[in-house]
Every structure is written in C-alpha cells, then in structure tokens.
Design a protein around this motif. Structure first.
Motif, PDB file in Angstrom:
ATOM      1  N   LYS A 295       8.175  26.152  45.209  1.00  0.00           N
ATOM      2  CA  LYS A 295       6.793  25.820  45.580  1.00  0.00           C
ATOM      3  C   LYS A 295       6.001  25.604  44.298  1.00  0.00           C
ATOM      4  O   LYS A 295       6.267  26.218  43.261  1.00  0.00           O
ATOM      5  N   GLN A 296       5.027  24.712  44.378  1.00  0.00           N
ATOM      6  CA  GLN A 296       4.180  24.423  43.224  1.00  0.00           C
ATOM      7  C   GLN A 296       2.708  24.724  43.484  1.00  0.00           C
ATOM      8  O   GLN A 296       1.894  24.624  42.574  1.00  0.00           O
ATOM      9  N   GLU A 297       2.357  25.060  44.708  1.00  0.00           N
ATOM     10  CA  GLU A 297       0.996  25.476  45.038  1.00  0.00           C
ATOM     11  C   GLU A 297       1.084  26.796  45.789  1.00  0.00           C
ATOM     12  O   GLU A 297       1.782  26.905  46.807  1.00  0.00           O
ATOM     13  N   LEU A 298       0.359  27.799  45.266  1.00  0.00           N
ATOM     14  CA  LEU A 298       0.435  29.137  45.835  1.00  0.00           C
ATOM     15  C   LEU A 298      -0.789  29.926  45.411  1.00  0.00           C
ATOM     16  O   LEU A 298      -1.599  29.470  44.578  1.00  0.00           O
ATOM     17  N   ASN A 299      -0.921  31.100  45.990  1.00  0.00           N
ATOM     18  CA  ASN A 299      -2.028  31.994  45.647  1.00  0.00           C
ATOM     19  C   ASN A 299      -1.620  32.916  44.500  1.00  0.00           C
ATOM     20  O   ASN A 299      -0.439  33.166  44.260  1.00  0.00           O
ATOM     21  N   ALA A 300      -2.622  33.431  43.820  1.00  0.00           N
ATOM     22  CA  ALA A 300      -2.362  34.407  42.762  1.00  0.00           C
ATOM     23  C   ALA A 300      -1.700  35.643  43.357  1.00  0.00           C
ATOM     24  O   ALA A 300      -1.961  36.018  44.521  1.00  0.00           O
ATOM     25  N   THR A 301      -0.828  36.282  42.581  1.00  0.00           N
ATOM     26  CA  THR A 301      -0.003  37.445  42.945  1.00  0.00           C
ATOM     27  C   THR A 301       1.074  37.104  43.977  1.00  0.00           C
ATOM     28  O   THR A 301       1.786  37.988  44.430  1.00  0.00           O
ATOM     29  N   GLU A 302       1.211  35.821  44.332  1.00  0.00           N
ATOM     30  CA  GLU A 302       2.283  35.391  45.230  1.00  0.00           C
ATOM     31  C   GLU A 302       3.452  34.903  44.376  1.00  0.00           C
ATOM     32  O   GLU A 302       3.257  34.291  43.318  1.00  0.00           O
ATOM     33  N   SER A 303       4.698  35.164  44.812  1.00  0.00           N
ATOM     34  CA  SER A 303       5.871  34.833  44.000  1.00  0.00           C
ATOM     35  C   SER A 303       6.432  33.470  44.355  1.00  0.00           C
ATOM     36  O   SER A 303       6.233  32.961  45.462  1.00  0.00           O
ATOM     37  N   LEU A 304       7.177  32.892  43.402  1.00  0.00           N
ATOM     38  CA  LEU A 304       7.923  31.649  43.618  1.00  0.00           C
ATOM     39  C   LEU A 304       9.248  31.761  42.891  1.00  0.00           C
ATOM     40  O   LEU A 304       9.424  32.615  42.009  1.00  0.00           O
ATOM     41  N   GLN A 305      10.204  30.895  43.252  1.00  0.00           N
ATOM     42  CA  GLN A 305      11.540  30.893  42.659  1.00  0.00           C
ATOM     43  C   GLN A 305      11.716  29.622  41.832  1.00  0.00           C
ATOM     44  O   GLN A 305      11.519  28.516  42.342  1.00  0.00           O
ATOM     45  N   ALA A 306      12.084  29.789  40.568  1.00  0.00           N
ATOM     46  CA  ALA A 306      12.384  28.669  39.678  1.00  0.00           C
ATOM     47  C   ALA A 306      13.857  28.741  39.298  1.00  0.00           C
ATOM     48  O   ALA A 306      14.332  29.789  38.852  1.00  0.00           O
ATOM     49  N   LYS A 307      14.576  27.606  39.461  1.00  0.00           N
ATOM     50  CA  LYS A 307      16.023  27.580  39.231  1.00  0.00           C
ATOM     51  C   LYS A 307      16.366  26.645  38.082  1.00  0.00           C
ATOM     52  O   LYS A 307      15.920  25.500  38.039  1.00  0.00           O
ATOM     53  N   VAL A 308      17.171  27.170  37.138  1.00  0.00           N
ATOM     54  CA  VAL A 308      17.728  26.376  36.037  1.00  0.00           C
ATOM     55  C   VAL A 308      19.210  26.176  36.348  1.00  0.00           C
ATOM     56  O   VAL A 308      19.961  27.157  36.420  1.00  0.00           O
ATOM     57  N   GLN A 309      19.652  24.921  36.516  1.00  0.00           N
ATOM     58  CA  GLN A 309      20.988  24.655  37.039  1.00  0.00           C
ATOM     59  C   GLN A 309      21.691  23.578  36.234  1.00  0.00           C
ATOM     60  O   GLN A 309      21.089  22.571  35.835  1.00  0.00           O
ATOM     61  N   VAL A 310      23.017  23.809  35.972  1.00  0.00           N
ATOM     62  CA  VAL A 310      23.903  22.816  35.356  1.00  0.00           C
ATOM     63  C   VAL A 310      25.041  22.557  36.322  1.00  0.00           C
ATOM     64  O   VAL A 310      25.665  23.498  36.832  1.00  0.00           O
ATOM     65  N   SER A 311      25.335  21.253  36.574  1.00  0.00           N
ATOM     66  CA  SER A 311      26.392  20.879  37.512  1.00  0.00           C
ATOM     67  C   SER A 311      27.298  19.853  36.852  1.00  0.00           C
ATOM     68  O   SER A 311      26.891  19.120  35.949  1.00  0.00           O
ATOM     69  N   GLY A 312      28.556  19.809  37.335  1.00  0.00           N
ATOM     70  CA  GLY A 312      29.501  18.812  36.849  1.00  0.00           C
ATOM     71  C   GLY A 312      30.850  19.418  36.533  1.00  0.00           C
ATOM     72  O   GLY A 312      31.237  20.444  37.082  1.00  0.00           O
ATOM     73  N   GLN A 313      31.567  18.792  35.579  1.00  0.00           N
ATOM     74  CA  GLN A 313      32.916  19.209  35.195  1.00  0.00           C
ATOM     75  C   GLN A 313      32.918  19.616  33.737  1.00  0.00           C
ATOM     76  O   GLN A 313      32.554  18.821  32.860  1.00  0.00           O
ATOM     77  N   GLY A 314      33.312  20.845  33.469  1.00  0.00           N
ATOM     78  CA  GLY A 314      33.339  21.327  32.090  1.00  0.00           C
ATOM     79  C   GLY A 314      33.626  22.814  32.042  1.00  0.00           C
ATOM     80  O   GLY A 314      34.013  23.427  33.043  1.00  0.00           O
ATOM     81  N   ASN A 315      33.391  23.408  30.888  1.00  0.00           N
ATOM     82  CA  ASN A 315      33.642  24.850  30.706  1.00  0.00           C
ATOM     83  C   ASN A 315      32.439  25.647  31.209  1.00  0.00           C
ATOM     84  O   ASN A 315      31.758  26.339  30.449  1.00  0.00           O
ATOM     85  N   LEU A 316      32.204  25.576  32.508  1.00  0.00           N
ATOM     86  CA  LEU A 316      30.974  26.100  33.093  1.00  0.00           C
ATOM     87  C   LEU A 316      30.823  27.610  32.914  1.00  0.00           C
ATOM     88  O   LEU A 316      29.709  28.116  32.836  1.00  0.00           O
ATOM     89  N   LYS A 317      31.928  28.342  32.856  1.00  0.00           N
ATOM     90  CA  LYS A 317      31.846  29.797  32.748  1.00  0.00           C
ATOM     91  C   LYS A 317      31.788  30.287  31.305  1.00  0.00           C
ATOM     92  O   LYS A 317      31.744  31.496  31.069  1.00  0.00           O
ATOM     93  N   LEU A 318      31.773  29.357  30.341  1.00  0.00           N
ATOM     94  CA  LEU A 318      31.952  29.739  28.945  1.00  0.00           C
ATOM     95  C   LEU A 318      30.749  29.419  28.061  1.00  0.00           C
ATOM     96  O   LEU A 318      30.886  29.395  26.840  1.00  0.00           O
ATOM     97  N   PHE A 319      29.588  29.149  28.621  1.00  0.00           N
ATOM     98  CA  PHE A 319      28.394  28.936  27.814  1.00  0.00           C
ATOM     99  C   PHE A 319      27.189  29.531  28.537  1.00  0.00           C
ATOM    100  O   PHE A 319      27.236  29.839  29.729  1.00  0.00           O
ATOM    101  N   ASP A 320      26.082  29.695  27.786  1.00  0.00           N
ATOM    102  CA  ASP A 320      24.850  30.279  28.317  1.00  0.00           C
ATOM    103  C   ASP A 320      23.869  29.180  28.696  1.00  0.00           C
ATOM    104  O   ASP A 320      23.730  28.163  27.989  1.00  0.00           O
ATOM    105  N   LEU A 321      23.175  29.406  29.800  1.00  0.00           N
ATOM    106  CA  LEU A 321      22.135  28.474  30.226  1.00  0.00           C
ATOM    107  C   LEU A 321      20.892  28.668  29.360  1.00  0.00           C
ATOM    108  O   LEU A 321      20.597  29.776  28.904  1.00  0.00           O
ATOM    109  N   PRO A 322      20.127  27.586  29.118  1.00  0.00           N
ATOM    110  CA  PRO A 322      18.883  27.737  28.352  1.00  0.00           C
ATOM    111  C   PRO A 322      17.876  28.578  29.128  1.00  0.00           C
ATOM    112  O   PRO A 322      17.847  28.577  30.361  1.00  0.00           O
ATOM    113  N   ALA A 323      17.039  29.315  28.365  1.00  0.00           N
ATOM    114  CA  ALA A 323      16.041  30.190  28.994  1.00  0.00           C
ATOM    115  C   ALA A 323      14.829  29.385  29.450  1.00  0.00           C
ATOM    116  O   ALA A 323      14.514  28.313  28.914  1.00  0.00           O
ATOM    117  N   LEU A 324      14.148  29.909  30.449  1.00  0.00           N
ATOM    118  CA  LEU A 324      12.939  29.284  30.999  1.00  0.00           C
ATOM    119  C   LEU A 324      11.716  29.916  30.347  1.00  0.00           C
ATOM    120  O   LEU A 324      11.590  31.146  30.300  1.00  0.00           O
TER     121      LEU A 324
END
Length: 587
Positions: A295-324
């Motif tokens: 969600k991008q519109e909400l009230n103060a003190t209300e929570s939302l979920q932000a997802k950082v995702q990498v998809s495809g073919q590679g060494n997916l279990k062997l590197f760290d995702l960038p921080a938000l």
C-alpha cells in the motif's frame, strides 16, 4: 593258490595307485604378451590344509585366490578335486619361473612342479578369456560427466555419474563405498525417482548405461579444484567357459570396485574491471530485481509491507539482498527472509526476498529511495546493475483514538470515572453466607457417595480383570503390540541420535524391522528384501511406497561402509516417517 595271490597283489597295487595324492600346477598359457593375463590353477585330489602359494615376484596378482571344490560319486567311485586359482599380469618381458606351491595333506607336505613362463612383447589383440576379473574391468566403467570444466566463481556446473555396462556382462547389484566430499563447492544432489537403463556408446562401442547420481556444484574458490571420485562396489556376472546342456554359458559373479576418477576443473575469478561498489557476489542469468509495497496511502501508525525481491537463475542462496532505506519518520523492523528456490541440472531457479514491516509515525509524504542491485551476467560476461523505482508513501493523520492516546505523557492511560450512583456497584450486599459446620457429615451426600463407591467399583474391577486376562492370553496380539512399541521407541531414538551416523542408522533399521513385525506379523527370520516386497505388495501397498521402504533398508546397510552427512540422515529420518505413514494408510 599262486594265481589268487597274484590277483590280490594286483588289487592292492591298483588301490594304492588310485589312492595316491596328486597336487599339481597348471597354467592357462606358458607364452604370453606383456599386455596379456594368465591363469594358474593349483589342483589337488585330496583335501588339505596350510596352502602356501609361490611368491609371484615377477607378476602382479590381479585376481584371486579363488577356491573351487568338486566332490562326486560315480558308480560307487568317489571323485574329489580342490583348486586354488590366481590371475597374473606380467611386470616385464623375459623368461620367468613360477615357484612351488605347498599343501599339507594328512600330515604330509606336497609340492607342485615349477612352471616356466615366457613373456614376450605386447600383442595386438590380448586374449584373457579365462580371467573374470579382467573381463569385468574391461567391460564396466564409471564415468563422471562435467558440464563445464572452466566455470566462473559461483557459476553452476553439473556432475552426472554414469555406470556403463557392456552387453557381454550383467550387473546384479551395486553399493557405494566412498562418496565425494565437494569441500570447495556448494553442492546439492538432484533427487532421482528411479534408475533407468538406457542405450549409448562408450569409446565408440555400444554400451548400456544408468545415471546413478546428479549433483549441482557452485565453486567457492578460484584456480584448479579437484572433484573427488565416486567409488562403487559392483557385483558383475561374467560368462565363463562352462556351458549347460543347451549350449548356454554359465556365469561367474565377480565383485568389482570401480571409481569415476579424480577430475580437475579450472575456476575463473570474476573480472575486476567494471565491478560495482555494491556487488555482493550474485552470479546468474537474466536476473530481475524489484521493490514493491502492498500500500502507498495509509494513516499514521498504520503498517505496510515492503518487499525486496530477486528472481531468475543463479546462485540465489549464496548472496545477500541489498538493504532497504527509509526516512527517519518511518519505523523499520527486521525483514522476513523467504526462499522459493528449486535446483535442477541448470542450477538454482526461483526467487528470494526480504519483506520489511514499515510504520510511519506522522502525517506527511515519505519517499522510499530507489535500491540498486548488481550481479555478474553469465550471458554477456559483464556486470549489470538494476535499480528499483522510488516509492512515495502518502501518510494521512492518525485516527482520533490514536492521537488521544499519544497526547501528553506517553505513559498516560485514559480511565472511565464511575458516577456517584454506581460507585459501589461491585460490592455484593446479599452474600448468602452459611454457618461453618451446620450440616453434619453423617448421612450427607458425601457420606453416602463414599459409602456406595466401593460397591460400584466391584463390577468395574471384574470387567477390567477379565479384559486383562484376555489381553494376557493373546500371545500374538501382545507380540504385535510390543513390536509396535519398539518401532515407535527406536524411531524416536533414531531422532535423538541424529548427527551420530552409527547409532542413528542402527536405531532406524531396528525401527523399520519392528514396524514390519507389528504390521505384517512376521518374524526376524523372514526379513529379506524380496520377502518384504512380496508381503507389502500382497497387502495392497503401492509399488512406489514399497520401493522407498526397501531403499531405506539399503541406506541403513550402506551407512555401515560409507560416511553420511547430517542432511542425509535428516532426509532418511523424514522419509522413514513418511513411508510408515503411507503404509499405515494403505494397509
């Protein structure tokens, strides 16, 4: 009288000759090339002890000693033969002598005659028809096929182990002796449902082969890395010289050890030129990157979920995702990491993600800045950097209930003040209290209940007594229950012994056997694989479940000779729980 005496003397001499001990050495050939093999048999017509072979100093023993015994009666006459056989390979050219062998028969020592052997230069077509060991080694090959011998660091390669078998021989059984460790790799075996025999070629000749194992490797070091060999013990049926009455050859079973051979790959480092500052080791093909918010519109003190995702073919279990990164007025909690990755012959495929919980604290517009992700693209052999879009959060004012609770002191609690008319509403005016000891115990409800209780327990005791006698008399049922309890006990014991290979597989094997005793009402003497397969099939258990159960028993047997990892032990335990549950559903 004289003729009778001569006749008796003739019979005694003939009997002595027939009873004479014979011990001799026979070579399959006395002249051979340096690239050929020969067979030498030491044969006796009486059973003896303390057999002592010659040294074979100029030969290499490639097979033997193999022992065979023949004992028969024909027309009342006994025929006995005992043979020790060796298969020899010459070490060099020249004229050599195979020394005397010794045997003790009825306290007397007998020796063979030395055998002279001439070894010439190598021949174009070696003939080793009598050497079963040699035939097995020439017609059985274990090969490790590597998809890429010059990969980049963290690039997936595949090792496929194939067992090639010539049409001249048959394979009846095999087991693993030594498993490769892959110490310089991240590795994962690909599950194979069943082994399938296929037709192919080995060095231009027609062979049958079966794929025994598929493993995906990600090299974790650069330079030359060794891939350890897989070693098997294979039972090979080799055709012999004897034939039956229809002309078909008899087969001889030989236990042959084969290895895939040590393989070396050269791992290239990732190029230093053009490496981004935020590169964390991601290597793959056609990777995608995105940052999303639920969600991008909400009230103060209300929570939302932000997802950082990498998809495809590679060494997916062997590197760290960038921080938000988020503004200071937005509270950020630790992310939840989720993997949705499968591994096949092409390596890891799927997605990984970090899901953040964000809580804006006040009204306003808060931008979540773009996030960059860099990886090495194997298709173009260059670095690529993907950047997400900016996310703008439109935060409205918090609801009144939240603002009142947050105004003033942060620890303030709003309470409702009772009115004067009802300020004593929690005090009970009619307590209905009873004097202590007013009702006597004699002839009370409790008195009569306790009085009648023993009478009521008599039929209950009789019922349970008869039931206990029936249970005690059911010998078969008690044995089944005991086996079931032991199976549960040993399965739980196997779980406690995870990490200790010997104790774990001993407990697991006992649990499987006791479960079968409880379920199929069989004894330990009937615990052969063929008998178990037959009984489970007749009870309606599907073939796949029966195969899985037999594989578990084989895993327990293999574990006595081969090392097993904690992951393999956990997989075997989970598979045992699953298979027992399936059999319970079907039987």
């Amino acid at each position: 009288m004289k003729s009778k005496f001569l006749f008796l003397a003739f019979l005694m001499i003939t009997g002595f000759a027939c009873a004479q001990v014979q011990f001799e050495a026979k070579a399959s050939k006395t002249k051979l090339g340096v690239n050929e093999r020969l067979r030498i048999d030491f044969t006796m017509n009486e059973d003896g002890d303390n057999f002592n072979p010659p040294s074979f100093s100029n030969f290499t023993v490639v097979g033997g000693p193999n022992q065979s015994v023949s004992n028969s009666w024909i027309n009342g006459k006994r025929s006995y033969s005992k043979t020790y056989s060796y298969f020899l390979a010459p070490k060099k050219r020249g004229n050599f002598t195979i020394g005397q062998a010794e045997i003790t028969i009825e306290g007397n020592v007998y020796k063979t005659t030395p055998v002279d052997i001439e070894v010439t230069a190598a021949v174009d077509e070696p003939t080793d028809g009598n050497n079963s060991e040699y035939i097995a080694s020439e017609n059985l090959h274990l090969v490790a096929e590597i998809s890429n011998t010059n990969p980049y660091l963290n690039e997936a390669i595949t090792v496929v182990y194939k067992l090639y078998v010539s049409p001249r021989i048959n394979v009846s059984d095999w087991r693993q002796i030594d498993n490769p460790k892959f110490s310089d790799f991240w590795s994962q075996n690909i599950d194979m449902q069943r082994l399938q025999v296929e037709n192919g070629e080995y060095k231009g000749e027609p062979y049958r082969y079966v794929v025994l194992r598929k493993t995906v490797l990600y090299p974790q070091k650069t330079g030359k890395l060794d891939i350890e060999p897989l070693t098997l013990s294979v039972s090979v049926d080799v055709p012999g010289d004897r034939r039956d009455i229809f002309g078909n050859r008899f087969y001889e079973t030989v236990d042959k050890t084969v290895a895939a051979g040590n393989r070396t790959i050269n791992v290239k480092p990732l190029p230093a030129e053009g490496k981004p500052a935020g590169f964390t080791g991601a290597v793959g093909r056609n990777l995608s990157f995105r940052v999303t918010a639920d969600k991008q519109e909400l009230n103060a003190t209300e929570s939302l979920q932000a997802k950082v995702q990498v998809s495809g073919q590679g060494n997916l279990k062997l590197f760290d995702l960038p921080a938000l990164s988020v503004p200071a007025s937005v509270e950020k909690y630790e992310p939840e990491y989720v993997e949705d990755v499968t591994t096949n012959l092409n390596g890891m495929q799927g997605s990984i993600s970090n899901t953040y919980t964000l809580v804006p604290q006040a009204k306003g517009k808060y931008p979540i800045p773009p996030v960059s992700f860099s990886y090495f693209d194997l298709n173009s052999e260059t670095y690529r950097t993907l950047t997400s879009d900016e996310i703008l959060l439109n935060v409205n004012a918090a609801p009144a209930s939240h603002t009142s609770g947050t105004s003033g002191s942060s620890n303030a609690v709003t309470q409702q003040v009772p009115t004067a008319a009802s300020q004593f509403r929690y005090i009970k005016l009619n307590a209905d209290l009873q004097p202590i000891g007013q009702t006597p115990f004699i002839r009370s409800v409790l008195f009569w209940s306790l009085f009648a209780l023993p009478l009521l327990l008599i039929p209950v005791a009789i019922f349970f007594g008869k039931r206990r006698e029936a249970i005690a008399g059911d010998v078969k049922g008690n044995r089944i229950k005991k086996a079931d309890r032991l199976a549960r006990k040993y399965l739980s014991e196997a779980k406690r012994n995870l990490g200790d290979q010997k104790k774990f597989y001993e407990s697991l094997e006992r649990a499987l056997h006791n479960y079968l005793k409880a379920k199929l009402h069989i004894q330990t003497s009937e615990m052969s694989k063929e008998r178990i397969r037959e009984l489970l099939s007749t009870r309606g258990v599907d073939a796949n479940t029966v195969t899985q159960f037999i594989k578990l028993l084989e895993s327990c047997e293999f574990a006595r000779y081969t090392p097993a990892s904690n992951v393999a032990m956990r997989q075997d335990y989970d598979k045992a729980v699953e298979v027992i549950s399936e059999i319970d559903k079907q039987v």
